[in-house]
Design a protein around this motif. Structure first.
Motif, PDB file in Angstrom:
ATOM      1  N   THR A  47      24.356 -48.923  36.129  1.00  0.00           N
ATOM      2  CA  THR A  47      23.156 -48.193  36.545  1.00  0.00           C
ATOM      3  C   THR A  47      22.449 -48.918  37.678  1.00  0.00           C
ATOM      4  O   THR A  47      22.014 -48.294  38.658  1.00  0.00           O
ATOM      5  CB  THR A  47      22.210 -48.007  35.358  1.00  0.00           C
ATOM      6  N   ALA A  71      25.360 -42.720  34.061  1.00  0.00           N
ATOM      7  CA  ALA A  71      24.543 -41.952  33.112  1.00  0.00           C
ATOM      8  C   ALA A  71      25.358 -41.562  31.887  1.00  0.00           C
ATOM      9  O   ALA A  71      24.841 -41.533  30.759  1.00  0.00           O
ATOM     10  CB  ALA A  71      23.974 -40.716  33.790  1.00  0.00           C
ATOM     11  N   TYR A  72      26.636 -41.265  32.084  1.00  0.00           N
ATOM     12  CA  TYR A  72      27.521 -40.930  30.950  1.00  0.00           C
ATOM     13  C   TYR A  72      27.631 -42.113  30.005  1.00  0.00           C
ATOM     14  O   TYR A  72      27.605 -41.954  28.771  1.00  0.00           O
ATOM     15  CB  TYR A  72      28.892 -40.522  31.473  1.00  0.00           C
ATOM     16  N   ARG A  74      25.398 -44.254  29.468  1.00  0.00           N
ATOM     17  CA  ARG A  74      24.115 -44.353  28.757  1.00  0.00           C
ATOM     18  C   ARG A  74      23.938 -43.222  27.756  1.00  0.00           C
ATOM     19  O   ARG A  74      23.008 -43.250  26.947  1.00  0.00           O
ATOM     20  CB  ARG A  74      22.944 -44.324  29.744  1.00  0.00           C
ATOM     21  N   ASP A  76      23.182 -40.136  28.653  1.00  0.00           N
ATOM     22  CA  ASP A  76      22.131 -39.270  29.188  1.00  0.00           C
ATOM     23  C   ASP A  76      22.793 -38.022  29.779  1.00  0.00           C
ATOM     24  O   ASP A  76      23.072 -37.935  30.972  1.00  0.00           O
ATOM     25  CB  ASP A  76      21.340 -40.024  30.266  1.00  0.00           C
ATOM     26  N   TRP A  77      23.050 -37.025  28.931  1.00  0.00           N
ATOM     27  CA  TRP A  77      23.817 -35.856  29.354  1.00  0.00           C
ATOM     28  C   TRP A  77      23.098 -35.035  30.415  1.00  0.00           C
ATOM     29  O   TRP A  77      23.748 -34.510  31.332  1.00  0.00           O
ATOM     30  CB  TRP A  77      24.154 -34.977  28.153  1.00  0.00           C
ATOM     31  N   GLU A  79      21.109 -36.125  32.736  1.00  0.00           N
ATOM     32  CA  GLU A  79      21.240 -36.825  34.007  1.00  0.00           C
ATOM     33  C   GLU A  79      22.656 -36.688  34.572  1.00  0.00           C
ATOM     34  O   GLU A  79      22.842 -36.553  35.785  1.00  0.00           O
ATOM     35  CB  GLU A  79      20.882 -38.305  33.825  1.00  0.00           C
ATOM     36  N   THR A 108      31.356 -34.695  29.297  1.00  0.00           N
ATOM     37  CA  THR A 108      29.983 -34.528  28.828  1.00  0.00           C
ATOM     38  C   THR A 108      29.861 -33.275  27.956  1.00  0.00           C
ATOM     39  O   THR A 108      29.201 -33.293  26.906  1.00  0.00           O
ATOM     40  CB  THR A 108      29.027 -34.433  30.026  1.00  0.00           C
ATOM     41  N   SER A 112      28.844 -33.093  24.036  1.00  0.00           N
ATOM     42  CA  SER A 112      27.705 -32.268  23.636  1.00  0.00           C
ATOM     43  C   SER A 112      28.100 -31.168  22.656  1.00  0.00           C
ATOM     44  O   SER A 112      27.249 -30.403  22.202  1.00  0.00           O
ATOM     45  CB  SER A 112      27.056 -31.636  24.874  1.00  0.00           C
TER      46      SER A 112
END
Length: 211
Positions: A47, A71-72, A74, A76-77, A79, A108, A112
């Motif tokens: 990051t 971001a993946y 982390r 953070d979908w 983002e 992602t 999800s």
């Protein structure tokens, strides 16, 4: 990357942090550092690298993709989705990089719980990538995703058969002499045997196989 091949991961990450602290601003260097951290699955350092890249070089397509990868890591979908769409909006983004963006969007979507979108993304990635191994991997991901949403079984079978088209460049292996045995010998070969979900699924088959 030559450094990463010769020293352990902690030394590489320490070197990356030193370079960031020194204020490295070169686009190619920052891309390389971000890639190293992403490959090492170090979300925080990846990051930091991508943030520095975006600050110094702007939100061009590949930088947004690398930031989406960070971001993946982390989780953070939202983002990932935002940065990936920015990457795809770059008309100068090469096809293979577009394919990589579709891949991270597919991953992602799968994480999800949206298997249908994951399948669509992985199929799109397969069509965009130019190297045969990458296309085979993406189509394999696509076939895996198809098992997780409702669909006609005959259609899924047809899609699976199309995988053969991606193997056309691989010449068949023809042994010079076939071994002769009194009994038919059956073997199972898979890269997933071991600590992998498919390996666990196969345990009952291998245990109860009727010899």
């Amino acid at each position: 990357r030559s450094l990463a091949a010769e020293v352990d991961r902690m030394q590489v990450l320490a070197a990356v942090e030193q370079l960031l602290a020194a204020g490295v601003r070169q686009q190619a260097s920052l891309e390389e550092l971000a890639g190293l951290c992403i490959d090492a699955q170090e979300a925080a350092t990846a990051t930091a690298c991508t943030q520095q890249l975006l600050r110094c070089c702007g939100p061009y397509g590949y930088a947004c993709f690398l930031a989406a990868r960070a971001a993946y890591l982390r989780g953070d979908w939202a983002e990932v989705e935002s940065l990936s769409q920015q990457a795809l909006a770059d008309r100068q983004l090469p096809r293979w990089q577009q394919g990589m963006v579709q891949d991270i969007l597919g991953r992602t979507a799968k994480a999800s719980g949206n298997a249908k979108e994951a399948a669509q993304r992985h199929l799109a990635a397969c069509r965009l990538l130019e190297d045969a191994p990458g296309r085979r991997e993406e189509y394999s991901n696509y076939l895996f995703d198809l098992h997780f949403f409702a669909g006609d079984a005959a259609w899924r079978c047809q899609e699976a058969q199309r995988y053969n088209e991606l193997l056309a460049d691989i010449p068949p292996e023809e042994p010079s002499a076939l071994p002769v045995h009194e009994r038919l010998r059956v073997g199972y070969v898979s890269a997933d045997f071991g600590r992998h979900v498919m390996g666990y699924f196969c345990q009952a088959l291998l245990r109860d196989y009727d010899r």
